[in-house]
Design a protein around this motif. Structure first.
Motif, PDB file in Angstrom:
ATOM      1  N   LEU A 239       0.822  -1.203   0.000  1.00  0.00           N
ATOM      2  CA  LEU A 239       0.000   0.000   0.000  1.00  0.00           C
ATOM      3  C   LEU A 239       0.862   1.262   0.000  1.00  0.00           C
ATOM      4  O   LEU A 239       0.421   2.316  -0.447  1.00  0.00           O
ATOM      5  CB  LEU A 239      -0.922   0.010   1.216  1.00  0.00           C
ATOM      6  CG  LEU A 239      -1.920  -1.147   1.337  1.00  0.00           C
ATOM      7  CD1 LEU A 239      -2.741  -1.000   2.615  1.00  0.00           C
ATOM      8  CD2 LEU A 239      -2.836  -1.210   0.133  1.00  0.00           C
ATOM      9  N   THR A 240       2.089   1.137   0.511  1.00  0.00           N
ATOM     10  CA  THR A 240       2.968   2.298   0.641  1.00  0.00           C
ATOM     11  C   THR A 240       4.080   2.280  -0.393  1.00  0.00           C
ATOM     12  O   THR A 240       4.487   1.224  -0.874  1.00  0.00           O
ATOM     13  CB  THR A 240       3.603   2.339   2.045  1.00  0.00           C
ATOM     14  OG1 THR A 240       4.436   1.178   2.220  1.00  0.00           O
ATOM     15  CG2 THR A 240       2.534   2.360   3.111  1.00  0.00           C
TER      16      THR A 240
ATOM     17  N   LYS B 255      -0.420   6.054  -5.416  1.00  0.00           N
ATOM     18  CA  LYS B 255      -1.397   6.864  -6.130  1.00  0.00           C
ATOM     19  C   LYS B 255      -2.610   6.015  -6.532  1.00  0.00           C
ATOM     20  O   LYS B 255      -2.454   4.891  -6.980  1.00  0.00           O
ATOM     21  CB  LYS B 255      -0.758   7.471  -7.382  1.00  0.00           C
ATOM     22  CG  LYS B 255       0.327   8.501  -7.089  1.00  0.00           C
ATOM     23  CD  LYS B 255       0.889   9.084  -8.378  1.00  0.00           C
ATOM     24  CE  LYS B 255       1.974  10.120  -8.093  1.00  0.00           C
ATOM     25  NZ  LYS B 255       2.545  10.675  -9.339  1.00  0.00           N
ATOM     26  N   GLY B 256      -3.780   6.595  -6.351  1.00  0.00           N
ATOM     27  CA  GLY B 256      -5.007   5.916  -6.747  1.00  0.00           C
ATOM     28  C   GLY B 256      -5.510   4.902  -5.743  1.00  0.00           C
ATOM     29  O   GLY B 256      -6.507   4.212  -6.004  1.00  0.00           O
TER      30      GLY B 256
ATOM     31  N   ASP C 158       2.493  -5.304 -11.509  1.00  0.00           N
ATOM     32  CA  ASP C 158       3.371  -4.141 -11.468  1.00  0.00           C
ATOM     33  C   ASP C 158       2.809  -3.131 -10.477  1.00  0.00           C
ATOM     34  O   ASP C 158       1.612  -2.828 -10.483  1.00  0.00           O
ATOM     35  CB  ASP C 158       3.465  -3.512 -12.856  1.00  0.00           C
ATOM     36  CG  ASP C 158       4.494  -2.404 -12.921  1.00  0.00           C
ATOM     37  OD1 ASP C 158       4.166  -1.283 -12.494  1.00  0.00           O
ATOM     38  OD2 ASP C 158       5.621  -2.664 -13.376  1.00  0.00           O
ATOM     39  N   ALA C 159       3.673  -2.609  -9.602  1.00  0.00           N
ATOM     40  CA  ALA C 159       3.212  -1.735  -8.527  1.00  0.00           C
ATOM     41  C   ALA C 159       2.464  -0.515  -9.045  1.00  0.00           C
ATOM     42  O   ALA C 159       1.524  -0.033  -8.411  1.00  0.00           O
ATOM     43  CB  ALA C 159       4.406  -1.300  -7.670  1.00  0.00           C
ATOM     44  N   LYS C 160       2.856  -0.018 -10.220  1.00  0.00           N
ATOM     45  CA  LYS C 160       2.196   1.160 -10.770  1.00  0.00           C
ATOM     46  C   LYS C 160       0.774   0.863 -11.230  1.00  0.00           C
ATOM     47  O   LYS C 160      -0.003   1.787 -11.471  1.00  0.00           O
ATOM     48  CB  LYS C 160       3.015   1.703 -11.939  1.00  0.00           C
ATOM     49  CG  LYS C 160       4.390   2.222 -11.530  1.00  0.00           C
ATOM     50  CD  LYS C 160       5.177   2.705 -12.725  1.00  0.00           C
ATOM     51  CE  LYS C 160       6.559   3.187 -12.309  1.00  0.00           C
ATOM     52  NZ  LYS C 160       7.377   3.634 -13.470  1.00  0.00           N
ATOM     53  N   GLN C 161       0.432  -0.416 -11.348  1.00  0.00           N
ATOM     54  CA  GLN C 161      -0.906  -0.795 -11.815  1.00  0.00           C
ATOM     55  C   GLN C 161      -1.814  -1.242 -10.678  1.00  0.00           C
ATOM     56  O   GLN C 161      -2.910  -1.739 -10.920  1.00  0.00           O
ATOM     57  CB  GLN C 161      -0.789  -1.941 -12.836  1.00  0.00           C
ATOM     58  CG  GLN C 161       0.051  -1.612 -14.061  1.00  0.00           C
ATOM     59  CD  GLN C 161      -0.562  -0.490 -14.865  1.00  0.00           C
ATOM     60  OE1 GLN C 161      -0.031   0.603 -14.932  1.00  0.00           O
ATOM     61  NE2 GLN C 161      -1.704  -0.754 -15.476  1.00  0.00           N
TER      62      GLN C 161
ATOM     63  N   GLN D  15      -5.438  -0.339 -10.611  1.00  0.00           N
ATOM     64  CA  GLN D  15      -6.313  -0.949 -11.613  1.00  0.00           C
ATOM     65  C   GLN D  15      -6.839  -2.319 -11.176  1.00  0.00           C
ATOM     66  O   GLN D  15      -7.519  -2.982 -11.951  1.00  0.00           O
ATOM     67  CB  GLN D  15      -5.557  -1.106 -12.942  1.00  0.00           C
ATOM     68  CG  GLN D  15      -5.052   0.190 -13.533  1.00  0.00           C
ATOM     69  CD  GLN D  15      -6.186   1.107 -13.953  1.00  0.00           C
ATOM     70  OE1 GLN D  15      -7.193   0.664 -14.490  1.00  0.00           O
ATOM     71  NE2 GLN D  15      -6.035   2.394 -13.695  1.00  0.00           N
ATOM     72  N   LEU D  16      -6.515  -2.741  -9.953  1.00  0.00           N
ATOM     73  CA  LEU D  16      -6.862  -4.099  -9.522  1.00  0.00           C
ATOM     74  C   LEU D  16      -8.364  -4.365  -9.594  1.00  0.00           C
ATOM     75  O   LEU D  16      -8.792  -5.438 -10.033  1.00  0.00           O
ATOM     76  CB  LEU D  16      -6.357  -4.343  -8.094  1.00  0.00           C
ATOM     77  CG  LEU D  16      -6.621  -5.733  -7.516  1.00  0.00           C
ATOM     78  CD1 LEU D  16      -5.978  -6.813  -8.382  1.00  0.00           C
ATOM     79  CD2 LEU D  16      -6.107  -5.823  -6.077  1.00  0.00           C
ATOM     80  N   ALA D  17      -9.197  -3.416  -9.170  1.00  0.00           N
ATOM     81  CA  ALA D  17     -10.655  -3.609  -9.218  1.00  0.00           C
ATOM     82  C   ALA D  17     -11.122  -3.818 -10.656  1.00  0.00           C
ATOM     83  O   ALA D  17     -11.990  -4.649 -10.929  1.00  0.00           O
ATOM     84  CB  ALA D  17     -11.364  -2.410  -8.589  1.00  0.00           C
ATOM     85  N   ARG D  18     -10.524  -3.069 -11.583  1.00  0.00           N
ATOM     86  CA  ARG D  18     -10.880  -3.217 -12.999  1.00  0.00           C
ATOM     87  C   ARG D  18     -10.483  -4.592 -13.513  1.00  0.00           C
ATOM     88  O   ARG D  18     -11.228  -5.214 -14.275  1.00  0.00           O
ATOM     89  CB  ARG D  18     -10.204  -2.126 -13.819  1.00  0.00           C
ATOM     90  CG  ARG D  18     -10.537  -2.175 -15.297  1.00  0.00           C
ATOM     91  CD  ARG D  18      -9.858  -1.055 -16.063  1.00  0.00           C
ATOM     92  NE  ARG D  18     -10.378   0.249 -15.690  1.00  0.00           N
ATOM     93  CZ  ARG D  18     -10.009   1.382 -16.276  1.00  0.00           C
ATOM     94  NH1 ARG D  18      -9.114   1.366 -17.251  1.00  0.00           N
ATOM     95  NH2 ARG D  18     -10.530   2.523 -15.897  1.00  0.00           N
ATOM     96  N   TYR D  19      -9.338  -5.104 -13.086  1.00  0.00           N
ATOM     97  CA  TYR D  19      -8.898  -6.431 -13.511  1.00  0.00           C
ATOM     98  C   TYR D  19      -9.839  -7.517 -12.983  1.00  0.00           C
ATOM     99  O   TYR D  19     -10.148  -8.478 -13.686  1.00  0.00           O
ATOM    100  CB  TYR D  19      -7.473  -6.707 -13.013  1.00  0.00           C
ATOM    101  CG  TYR D  19      -6.430  -5.770 -13.568  1.00  0.00           C
ATOM    102  CD1 TYR D  19      -6.596  -5.147 -14.801  1.00  0.00           C
ATOM    103  CD2 TYR D  19      -5.273  -5.486 -12.860  1.00  0.00           C
ATOM    104  CE1 TYR D  19      -5.653  -4.280 -15.308  1.00  0.00           C
ATOM    105  CE2 TYR D  19      -4.307  -4.626 -13.357  1.00  0.00           C
ATOM    106  CZ  TYR D  19      -4.502  -4.028 -14.580  1.00  0.00           C
ATOM    107  OH  TYR D  19      -3.557  -3.173 -15.080  1.00  0.00           O
TER     108      TYR D  19
END
Length: 800
Positions: free
Chosen positions: A510-511, A622-623, A722-725, A728-732
């Motif tokens: 998360l961090t 972020k996000g 990838d940490a930057k994504q 987007q986990l909910a979308r996946y």
């Protein structure tokens, strides 16, 4: 009083790596660099006329902020080490394959393949970008393996060489799928060619029998070799008293082949060997697609994958590179900055700041003094330290943690996918229809009864049905792969869609592991006073000191009487001012009532007056807030952290009152929590990053390893994200649910063809030309529907 960070109006980016320059950039050759390391790499490339590197991609370089010490690679000159690492060696040349996770663009490939222009001893470099590997050939009489690796590290592409590389040779790749697919393709194309006379009725009277027996010779190796996997799987399912989809496939293929042999042998007809070889070919394509999707990623790793293969052993004042496997109790070792401690040891000399986040998840480095035990898996931050080994590598805490029986995923917990769930009812319905067909025709026409019975078994072969799942999920895996979300296999997509709980690790998940929010509490420091504090901080290697140094502004000044005490703080005289930085006790600050002592705080004292303290807080990715809100609509949420509960208020505000937050969690406690969820009937997704999460990742229905480098660290897991994504986990998850609905739709297409075919079979209208048209068309239509529908759904979901 709260003092926030100074903001610079001008943003400077490094010409080499593209990172923002913290503080004053280094100017050279009319270009700006973030650090001395990036400038040195640019100089090296410029001297060798390799600046084309910068024109092939936007900001192609790798940041090289840490200096490369030659002593780190001395162990590579050891003959025993080389014998286990080299792929090939003769009197002149040696060849070795390196894993280089930093590789990310065409510029990387170009620079690595031009390595010979930086070192004359390198004769050839061949890069496999998908596997992040480089095969390097060099003349060992001109250069050494250590020099090659040192050069690669110097330009930002240090190979990943670990203890696992020494344990055993790389497993041989199973190429049987390629041989089976190639054989099926060859036989299918030739059988189709030889069957054209039968389709059009021109030459079958004269050459039909001859072509028929040629088709038998071509179909026989397909039956015995290419299709063997389907028969083996069906038999294994029966042995376990389970009907999988391979059983009706095997029955259908066997019927198709047997009826064809009987028709050709008796002269009744040409058989259906074109359909037989074609169906085997298409189904093998499905298996091949699945395999190619995740062939280049390693999801199951041993602890040795993260250990160095060598360590410096001290004997009679001399350093001797020694294999970690050969470390013995009582030996003295030297561990430098950023190196992993390979065995449980006692600190003998030096200032130890140990980062245990790899093992426990605790983000704050732990200070250790001489005489204390330091466990394997910790990473030294700062100066080199001397240790005495108290346990061999195989007996250490890290090894025992990794090999604990509870950390092993129960392999019996298999996911019953949609296709296998359909297998049993499909087989029952098929046999009932075949029985009804023979019951109807026997009183009327015995030959027609046999033909109808066998035709039902042939046409009802659920090949198209079996292709719906692998091609739909295979297309889904490719979509995810483009989004830097790599799943182990198609079964993980199904588990992801069915999950009802998402559990997060905190530190590093998360961090942001390399960032912190820094604020000042107390009497505000003037810019000149900040400059004094920054001057003292410059001489400390402690991670908090380095973070605070980067946060403050001003040009450092000379420091006199500098002193640093482990676990307490540092002090020094700048000009006429005594500056002390560290804990409350170090600067003689009074404890504040009601103030949480669990915060990470650094106190400041100038000439004996305590001015206040800096508070370090985690920076969340972020996000994350939007992700949590989206997931909370349909999932239960939880956070497991190895840290203390100083972040509890922020996490509670972020995750809401319904989420479960647990702190000070050991690796075993994380595992037990996941186990308890499963015992309650829940289906959990675990998202973590370190070894401390390995047990929970293995035991969860879906274990996702979050990483800033998808080819780097990944504990035994089901997927790499990838940490930057992460946002987007909910979308996946939603898209995985969409994929399962598309499988059902593909099943519907397949059922339509089966109904048409079964109707014709029961009526006795199942002829070679009908078979040649209906069965390939049905297969191709299901494949096309699966692939195109997933692409369309991905476009609508914003995944491209």
């Amino acid at each position: 009083m709260l003092q926030t960070a100074h903001l610079e109006t001008d943003v400077h980016t490094c010409y080499h790596c593209g990172d923002e320059c913290a503080g004053t950039p280094i100017s050279f050759d009319d270009k700006e660099f973030c650090c001395e390391g990036c400038k040195v790499v640019y100089e090296l490339l410029a001297e060798n006329d390799l600046c084309t590197y910068y024109t092939l991609d936007n900001r192609p370089g790798i940041s090289v902020k840490d200096p490369v010490a030659s002593a780190r690679f001395v162990y590579l000159n050891d003959a025993k080490v080389q014998q286990q690492l080299l792929d090939f060696q003769n009197d002149k040349v040696s060849k070795i394959t390196f894993h280089i996770p930093q590789m990310h663009c065409s510029s990387c490939i170009w620079l690595l393949e031009n390595l010979n222009r930086l070192n004359a001893g390198v004769t050839d470099v061949h890069v496999n970008f998908l596997r992040k590997e480089a095969a390097v050939t060099f003349e060992h009489e001109v250069t050494t393996l250590a020099q090659v690796v040192e050069l690669m590290a110097h330009i930002g592409y240090e190979p990943q060489i670990t203890l696992a590389d020494m344990e055993a040779p790389a497993p041989k790749k199973d190429r049987s799928i390629y041989y089976k697919l190639g054989l099926a393709a060859f036989c299918f194309s030739n059988v189709m060619l030889l069957s054209f006379p039968e389709y059009f009725g021109g030459l079958q009277h004269q050459f039909g029998r001859f072509f028929g027996w040629l088709n038998v010779l071509l179909a026989l190796p397909v039956f015995l070799y290419s299709a063997r996997g389907f028969f083996t799987s069906a038999w294994q399912g029966l042995q376990q008293r389970m009907i999988n989809l391979d059983l009706p496939i095997a029955i259908g293929l066997l019927s198709l082949f047997s009826v064809s042999i009987y028709d050709i042998a008796t002269g009744r007809g040409p058989g259906f060997l074109d359909s037989f070889t074609g169906l085997v070919f298409f189904m093998l394509i499905g298996k091949y697609v699945q395999r190619r999707t995740y062939d280049s990623l390693a999801f199951d790793r041993e602890y040795t994958s993260y250990f160095p293969i060598s360590v410096s052993v001290l004997k009679n004042g001399q350093e001797t590179p020694t294999s970690v496997k050969e470390l013995q109790k009582g030996q003295r070792i030297l561990v430098r900055n950023q190196e992993l401690i390979p065995a449980d040891s006692i600190l003998l000399r030096g200032t130890a700041n140990i980062d245990y986040s790899f093992v426990t998840g605790e983000s704050v480095p732990v200070a250790r003094v001489a005489g204390e035990v330091i466990y394997a898996g910790g990473r030294q931050l700062g100066e080199g330290i001397e240790l005495e080994v108290v346990k061999e590598v195989s007996q250490g805490y890290l090894t025992q943690l990794w090999n604990h029986v509870n950390f092993k995923k129960d392999e019996k917990q298999t996911i019953e996918n949609y296709a296998n769930a359909v297998g049993k009812p499909f087989l029952i319905v098929t046999l009932l229809i075949a029985a009804c067909a023979i019951w109807y025709w026997i009183p009327r026409d015995t030959d027609m009864a046999l033909k109808a019975f066998t035709s039902v078994l042939v046409i009802a072969c659920p090949c198209a049905l079996s292709l719906a799942t692998p091609f739909t999920l295979g297309a889904t895996l490719r979509i995810f792969g483009k989004q830097k979300f790599y799943l182990k296999n198609s079964g993980v997509v199904e588990a992801l869609a069915k999950a009802d709980t998402v559990v997060f690790d905190k530190t590093g998940t998360l961090t942001e592991p390399s960032s912190a929010e820094i604020s000042f509490v107390g009497h505000a420091l003037s810019p000149s006073e900040e400059q004094l504090v920054r001057s003292v901080l410059k001489h400390s290697t402690h991670p908090l000191s380095q973070r605070l140094y980067g946060h403050l502004q001003g040009k450092p000044q000379p420091v006199l009487n500098f002193l640093e005490k482990t676990g307490a703080g540092l002090e020094g005289v700048v000009g006429d001012t005594l500056v002390k930085v560290g804990s409350a006790a170090w600067v003689s600050a009074k404890p504040e009532e009601g103030q949480s002592t669990k915060q990470t705080r650094v106190f400041i004292s100038l000439d004996g007056q305590v001015r206040g303290y800096y508070v370090f807080q985690n920076v969340y990715r972020k996000g994350l807030e939007a992700l949590v809100q989206e997931l909370a609509k349909t999932k239960k949420l939880a956070v497991l952290s190895g840290d203390n509960d100083s972040e509890a208020p922020r996490l509670r505000e972020l995750f809401g009152p319904q989420a479960e937050l647990r702190f000070n969690q050991s690796p075993m406690q994380k595992l037990e929590y996941i186990t308890s969820l499963k015992e309650k009937g829940q289906s959990p997704i675990m998202v973590g990053d370190g070894l401390n999460d390995a047990g929970a990742l293995r035991q969860s229905d879906v274990g996702l390893a979050l990483t800033d480098n998808v080819t780097g660290f990944s504990p035994s897991c089901d997927g790499i994200l990838d940490a930057k994504q992460l946002n987007q986990l909910a979308r996946y998850i939603r898209f995985s649910q969409t994929s399962l609905r598309l499988i059902l739709a593909a099943f519907g297409v397949s059922f339509i063809y089966n109904i048409i075919g079964l109707t014709m079979a029961v009526m006795g209208e199942f002829t070679p030309i009908v078979s040649a048209i209906l069965m390939p068309v049905s297969t191709l239509s299901v494949i096309s529907f699966a692939v195109l529908s997933v692409k369309l759904a991905a476009k609508r979901a914003g995944l491209r």
